[in-house]
Scaffold this motif. Structure first.
Motif, short mmCIF file in Angstrom:
data_model
loop_
_atom_site.label_atom_id
_atom_site.label_comp_id
_atom_site.label_asym_id
_atom_site.label_seq_id
_atom_site.Cartn_x
_atom_site.Cartn_y
_atom_site.Cartn_z
N LEU A 1 0.83 -1.18 0.00
CA LEU A 1 0.00 0.00 0.00
C LEU A 1 0.87 1.24 0.00
O LEU A 1 1.85 1.33 0.75
N ASN A 2 0.51 2.20 -0.84
CA ASN A 2 1.25 3.45 -0.88
C ASN A 2 0.78 4.36 0.25
O ASN A 2 -0.41 4.42 0.56
N LYS A 3 1.72 5.03 0.87
CA LYS A 3 1.40 5.96 1.94
C LYS A 3 0.69 7.18 1.34
O LYS A 3 1.13 7.74 0.34
N ILE A 4 -0.41 7.60 1.96
CA ILE A 4 -1.13 8.77 1.49
C ILE A 4 -0.44 10.01 2.04
O ILE A 4 -0.19 10.12 3.24
N SER A 5 -0.14 10.94 1.18
CA SER A 5 0.50 12.17 1.63
C SER A 5 -0.22 13.36 1.01
O SER A 5 -0.83 13.26 -0.06
N ALA A 6 -0.16 14.48 1.69
CA ALA A 6 -0.81 15.70 1.20
C ALA A 6 -0.04 16.25 0.01
O ALA A 6 1.18 16.10 -0.09
N ARG A 7 -0.81 16.88 -0.88
CA ARG A 7 -0.18 17.50 -2.03
C ARG A 7 0.15 18.95 -1.71
O ARG A 7 -0.48 19.59 -0.89
N ASP A 8 1.16 19.46 -2.39
CA ASP A 8 1.58 20.84 -2.18
C ASP A 8 0.56 21.78 -2.84
O ASP A 8 0.39 21.75 -4.06
N PRO A 9 -0.14 22.63 -2.07
CA PRO A 9 -1.12 23.53 -2.68
C PRO A 9 -0.50 24.63 -3.53
O PRO A 9 -1.18 25.26 -4.33
N ASN A 10 0.79 24.85 -3.39
CA ASN A 10 1.48 25.88 -4.17
C ASN A 10 2.08 25.33 -5.46
O ASN A 10 2.78 26.05 -6.17
N GLU A 11 1.84 24.08 -5.76
CA GLU A 11 2.36 23.47 -6.97
C GLU A 11 1.72 24.13 -8.19
O GLU A 11 0.50 24.27 -8.27
#
Length: 54
Positions: free
Chosen positions: A7-17
């Motif tokens: 299972l891949n770890k869920i991580s937050a995305r960068d909102p400034n991308e």
């Protein structure tokens, strides 16, 4: 024998991308919010037409 897939770890995305597209979950949340506001506004409109607040 049954093997478990990694299972891949869920991580937050960068909102400034730059040029970050919306995820399906974000779009679903937006749609649910719009429907809820529209339903509330429709209910208020009908109550105002029936003069329930006076």
């Amino acid at each position: 024998m049954i093997t478990m897939h990694a299972l891949n770890k869920i991580s937050a995305r960068d909102p400034n991308e730059p040029n970050r597209p919306s995820t399906t979950l974000e779009l679903l949340f937006d749609l649910v919010y719009v429907i809820a506001v529209a339903a509330a506004a429709s209910g208020l409109h009908h109550r105002l037409l029936e003069h329930d607040f006076f």
